[in-house]
Each structure stands twice: as C-alpha cells, then as structure tokens.
Enzyme design. Sequence first.
Site, PDB file in Angstrom:
ATOM      1  CG  HIS A 193      -1.689   1.243   1.420  1.00 45.38           C
ATOM      2  ND1 HIS A 193      -1.417   2.133   2.429  1.00 45.38           N
ATOM      3  CD2 HIS A 193      -2.715   1.790   0.713  1.00 45.38           C
ATOM      4  CE1 HIS A 193      -2.243   3.167   2.345  1.00 45.38           C
ATOM      5  NE2 HIS A 193      -3.042   2.979   1.317  1.00 45.38           N
ATOM      6  CD  GLU A 208      -2.675   2.736  -3.458  1.00 46.03           C
ATOM      7  OE1 GLU A 208      -2.899   3.953  -3.322  1.00 46.03           O
ATOM      8  OE2 GLU A 208      -3.267   1.847  -2.798  1.00 46.03           O
ATOM      9  CG  HIS A 209      -0.201   6.248  -0.498  1.00 48.76           C
ATOM     10  ND1 HIS A 209      -0.679   7.347   0.169  1.00 48.76           N
ATOM     11  CD2 HIS A 209      -1.172   5.299  -0.392  1.00 48.76           C
ATOM     12  CE1 HIS A 209      -1.881   7.081   0.664  1.00 48.76           C
ATOM     13  NE2 HIS A 209      -2.195   5.842   0.339  1.00 48.76           N
ATOM     14  CD  GLU A 260      -5.060   5.304   3.161  1.00 57.29           C
ATOM     15  OE1 GLU A 260      -3.928   5.582   2.694  1.00 57.29           O
ATOM     16  OE2 GLU A 260      -5.866   4.562   2.581  1.00 57.29           O
TER      17      GLU A 260
END
Lengths: 452, 464
Positions: B78, B81-82, B158
């Site tokens: 993840h 991904e950012h 997040e």
Amino acid sequence: MTSLRSLKFFLLFNVFQIIAPVSAVIHIQEIKSPGGLKAWLVEDKTTPVISLSYAFKAGSAVDPKGKDGVAELTKAMLMEGAGELNKQAFAGKLQDLAIDLEYSASLDFFTGTLTTLKKNHQEAARLLNLTLTKPRLELEALKRVKDQQITYLKNVAHNPVYLANLKIMQKLYPNHPYQRDCSGTLQTIPNIKIEDIRHYITNYLSQDKLVIGIAGNLTAQEAGEMIDKVFQGVPVKGQVVETSYMRVNKRAQTIILQKDIPQSTVIFAHHGVTFKDPELLKVTLLMRILGAGDTSRLNEEIREKRGLSYTVGAGLLTMKYGGLVMGSLGTENDHVKESINLVHTEWKRMHDHGVTLKEFNNAKTYLIGSLPLRFTNSAAISASLLQLQYSGKDKNYINERNALINAITLEQINEVAKWLLKPDSLVFVVVGKPVGLDNGSKKSIRKARHKQ
Amino acid sequence: MVFTQSLKAFYRIILMAFLWNNACEAKETGIFHPQTFTLENGLQVIVITNPRAPVITQMLYYKVGSIDDPIGKSGLAHFLEHLMFKGTSQVPAGDFMEAITKIGGEQNAVTTFDYTYYYQNVSADHLELIIKLEADRMTNLALLPNLVENERKVILEERRLRTDNKPASILSEAVNKAFYWHHPYGRPPIGWEHEMKTLTQEDAKAFYKSWYAPNNAILIFAGDVTVAQLKPLVEKYYGKIPRSELPLRSHVQEPIHRDVAERLSLFSPLVDYFSWERHYPAPNFQTKNQVYPYALEVLSYILSNGATSIFYRKLVEGQKILASINVNYSASNLGPAMFSISAQPSESHTLEEVETAIEQEIEILIKNGISKEEVEQAKSRKLARLAYLKDDVLSGAQEFGAALAIGRPINDIELWPDRIKAVTVEDVNAVLKLVFEAKDHVTGLLMPEKVSAISLQNRGVETQ
C-alpha cells in the site's frame, strides 16, 4: 474503391474528433407533458435504461420545530408499502422488475430517483405514483422506522465528521433552519407522529415545487406521458416555504469538541454563495485552485509537502437560502495547530495575492475536460438535469458553459478571491484531542499571519 | 478490504461493486464482450468498447497486494501504491497529478490483499497521455527520499482516519486476525502502525523492482475506444518495457482450525450502540466444486438483500429483535474466504437476543432448507439487473481486473449469467449447511464502555 472508402471514413472521423469536445456533451430537450408538467430530457436510444430524477423544493429545513427529522422519516415511510401493495409486496415487485427507487432529504430538497429498464417503465411509473399518492403510512412501520433512525443516530453519536458538521452549522446558522440536523435527534425523533409525516407529504410534496430530469431510452412524447403518470394525483399547490436568506458573519474562531481519538477532524467555513449565484462558475474555479482535487493549494501545502493529512480540501456548500465556503482535514492531535495555521495562511495568501496564471489555466481546462465524466450513465445524467434546473440555468447552459469558462479572466478570479475569501471570519471546529489549542483562541491564527 | 490513494474514489468503487454484486438478463451469451491481446513482454490487455459517451477508463492491475508484504513490513504494498504518484525519472513529482487534473480527469489507486490497481477516467481524446504516463511509472519510478518521508506520514494519517479513530474498524481488524491464524489475510493491508513507521525508501524500491513488471500486470480499457486505436499506443509505450523474473508469491496455507470458535469484544467509550458480527469460513473460486461460490452468492442474496430477504423479513420486521442485518460474501480472493453476518439490535433488545435469534433462524434454515421458489426468484432478480451494466460507459473494467488479477479466466465474468442460472436449490442448501455447520467461526461484539460487566452478564454477553 477501398482506398476511397477509407479516405471518406478518415475524414468523417476527423470531423468528429474536432467537434467532439465542443458539442458532445449532451443534448437537452425542454418538454411539457400533456398534463402541463415541465421537465428536461436527454434521450439516448443506445441504452436499455431510463432514469427519472425529481425534487420537491422543500427539504428538512421545513421540519416543524421540535420535530427535526420529519422529511428524513418520510423518505423511509414512502418505501413502506403503498396502495394495494404492502411493504413486502411492494419491495418484491421492485426487485422482480429490477426497478431502483430511492428517496433522499436534504435541507432544501426532497429528492427521488427512479431507475428502470425501458421495458418496465410503465409499471415503474405506476409504483412510484403509488408511493407519492397512496403511501400506507402504517403505525407499526413508523414505530420501526423511528427505532431504526434512533439506532442510526446512536451509531453516529461519536463520529467526528458528523459531529463537526453539525457543530459548524449550528454555529454559523443560529436561529435558522439550516442549523438543523436533517437526521433528527434522539429528542425529536420520538415526537414525530404519523400526522406529521402526512402533513409533510400533503403540504410540501406538491407539483408547484417540482423539478424533473429524465435521461435514457425514451422520446419526448413518452417522457411526457411517463411524468404525467408519475405525478397524477400529487397536490397541484402546496404550502409556501418561508425560509429566509441568511448571510453568515462570524469572527475567526476555533471551537473544540473533546473526543479521545488519535486523529482530530477539523472543519472550517465562512460565508459563501447560493447555488443561484450569478458568479458561481467563477467561484467554483477559484475554489478548485484553493481546495479541490490532488493539485489544490491546500493539498499541496498540507498533504504533499508536509504529510499532515490524508484528506484535505475545501469547496462550496451551496444552498437555496445561503451558502458556505467550507473545508476539512484530518490530522494527528499534535498537528492540529500547525494544520489550522496552514489553512489560514493559504486562505490569506490567495485572498491577498490571487492565483497564478498556470493555476488559472489548469483550473479552466479541468472544468471543461471533466464535464463528460459527469454523464457516463443515465442516473448521473438525470441528476445533473435536476441540478441545472434548480440552479436556475437555461437549457443551453451546458453547451455554452465552455465558452463562459474560457471568457473568464485572471483579473476576475483574483477579484473573486478578494470578496469571497475571508480569512478573518473563518470558523474552525475541531473534534478530537488537539494539542496546544484552546476553545475560541485566535492566537494561533495571529501567529500564522505574523509569519506571513 | 481496500485502501485507496484518496478517499473520494472509494465511494465509486463501492458503487461499482454494488452494481456488480447486484448485477444482472442475458439473452445472449456474455456481458461485456471484451477483446484481448497480449504483448510480447507478457502484458495482458483487455478492451471493452462502449461508445455511449466520449470517455475512457484505463485500469492497470498488478498481481501483488498486501499478502506479499514481507514479514515485519506490513503495509508495504500500500505504501508503494502511494509512492507511485511521487514522480519518475521522466515525469517529476506533481506532474503526473497535474497532467491528469488539468484535462479534467479522475484518477486513483487501490491496494487489496491480492492485487493493486491504478486507474484514470478521462475524456476520450486524452488516450495517449494516460497510456504514456501509466507505462512510464511501471518502470521509471524515482522514489526520492524526502517524498518518501512525507508519504509515510500520510499513510499513518490514513490509518488513523480509517481504523484508529473508529472502534468498529479496530474490532474488525482484531476479528480478521482471529479468523486467519496464519494466512497473511490476518494482516491489515494498510499495515500495523508500528511496522508502517519503519517502512523505508529501500523497502519500497525493492518491492517495486520485484513485482512491478509487464508480465505481472493486466491492462484494461473501457469506454469510447477500440482495439485498433489502442494497440499501436499500448505497444509503443508498454511494449518497450522488458519482462522481468518474478519472485514466487508465498502461498501460506491456513491450518485446519479444528472447531475452535472465537469471541472478541470491544467495550468503547466512543460507542453508544450495540453491534454483533459473525464470520464463517467459506469456499472461494479456488475451490474444487466450482458451483459453490455462485450458490453462496445466491444464498447471500436470499438471506439479506433488501426488505424481502429472509433475515430482514423474519428478524427485523417479524420478531422485531434486529434494527438491521447484513450478509457479506465475496469469493474473489486468492486466499480463504469469509461468509459474514453483521447485525444491530433494535432499541429494546440485547446482543444476546440478536445472537439467539440469528442462530435459531439458521437452525430452521438448515433443517427446512431454502425453497426452490426462493432460489429461482433470487436468480431471476439478480439476472434482471444485468442490463444495467450496459448503461454505464465505464463499467466492466473493474470486474475483469478483479477476476484476472487472481488468475480467473475472462469467461468467469462473461459467463456469470449462465453460472447463476445453473445454480440449483440443492446447491444452495448444500452451501448453506457447509457454511453454517462450521464450528470454527469468529464472533465480534461491539458495545458501549458504560455497560458494566455485571449488566452484561445479565444480558448474557461473555466478558473477557
């Protein structure tokens, strides 16, 4: 011969490519039904679907005092059986025919959306008409619906975003219906009686308050017949909505609601514009640069450069009798003060110095380029038709919009920044356990100004 | 469970999933009628042409997700991904977002347990631009140290937003961990906070180099575009990226649970309501009996889809013990699947009554079975929604991506209507027993802190 044909094709293709961005948007027809109802229609023979969006211009803002939540409960009660069909039979019929029917209540509007396959549209219109003219409104159903609403209210009772939104509306709209919670409260929901629901339906869900948008596979004639069928028997005239316009005028301040959570939710707002404001397009363009999307100034300063928040942005809450420029962010309790200062700094920077030519040009091309993405399915199209109408737009607006955007000058946008953005009346609501902030304190804000 | 680069698109994803789950009447075979081709470097390309509006979507799926996070480095897939938005050697940080934004486009990315995907929705005349940009970051990612530092703070925010601020999410993280003893689905895709804090530029770089390659990706287009337009552009930009040697994905098997049931509870000062959930192990698409996932899809519809479903009719409207109930099942996983029920009591009822009422209803269902009429009705209601998929220009891409990314064939999507039609009442009752007779389920209870232990015992809720 083959080459000639392909040449022809080539030419046609190019013509298409050239005209596409200008006129490809949508073709809106203004129709009047045999029964005299007006509607906007976008016909599309390539889809099997029809979507009807409609709104009555009377939402939760007309809930009686002490009975907040009437419109919200009405929304649920209209789905609890109608005419000869009890709730189970009604819901089963919708499922058998794949008809989607939904109601929602906002401060200014009571909205419905019907999505159906073309082949079932007659029956869909009949069912929808039943909900509006012969809802069963049984006591047992109301008891359960109220119970479910109370459970919902308990579910959001500690939700920081819910609480922050509620608080800021209460602060900015004292003694005005906009301070109300559309969902009702734990105190008001038990007070609501079946007569209140009936009163709301008879007096506010009336043809004189109606706005209608239709999209999908039907002709103007079919559309006219369909809406007559849907709205026959709905009262022609209802009660006048007497809400007054309110201009928000507060001094800059910070309100803290203590909650023991690791990340504070911060919501900030001051006076904005209504959805009928003649300057709305320019205001939207400016707010795009300040707070909307991945490249906005707020996102750049708070997320990209400093990693302070996962979501940060600002935009417009446009209503009928008022409007707000409003934004939000979520950040660790230790960083609330810094984040608030940054919002304030950016607000002031844009107010004082306006936007750059590059930002201005990018925002313009964004507004133009994003338009087709608003029309990718029938429900999205009918919803847009509704919005355009209640915002007082002409049916040609959508085709003139690009030219209107292109005609906006940088100087005009910088003027908008001067009158719209009010760093000295920005109210912050923080829900969380922020470090180094006091209720009502303006110290942090002064410091930010000083830094600048 | 999905984690996204930004929140707004999350709702569109939910909506699309909803349309799909509730999908669907096919007189003809197939739904989207995609065309497909594969580049020499292994990149598989799917094209769904729908010229209804002048827009297109590009979705790029990498067959790598949070299950591939190294031990001790949860959240890495993840995090990368950012970082994919943070610039390449060709396109500096910020320029990617600006390029998409200034043409009015939408874009985002999502990391799941099994795969990671990136997408852009733009008006059709910007096809080449999005291909060029997406291909570029498949191989040229820059990963500059200061940007990595900032983005680590963003993923921690997040996590706070989605999980740490929400008691219900904290509980479901724990429930998930209890459900998967050993399989990496027990780790949250966003990562455990203490491990997220240790993720470095080198970690991200190594992960990127290992997994991001054309032979580990599926590229999907939907909207106003044809293969003839696409193929030369895809070859030009993606075709030049060399295939790479991919690491083996770890295939950790979940051990047999031997009837161990677990109960977890969270008493929170931030909760004013009561909530009950139970998760049963269930077959996924990797199962031997290929009918089971479809039968379970029909079963979950019968149990909880809307006001006419069994649970709602009997327990919410009939006995009035529940305020709400939901059933959740997805077979679209590489690893073991869950069949989940979650419910809330109505105002005058307790969690114990909720549990008893649901258990009793399940017992009745196991004993009497679901009727043939109910199965046929559910099937035709599901199939009746199929035509809606033709209404949205951009639909289809996500369905193919989610299927192909876990190794399912195109026909699994195209033949979905036939598979649903083929489900019999016997299949539905077989999966009903299979799922609900399992003893190794996990139950989660969420309650207000002010409910004292004593009153809870009176309510019959176990305390820990």
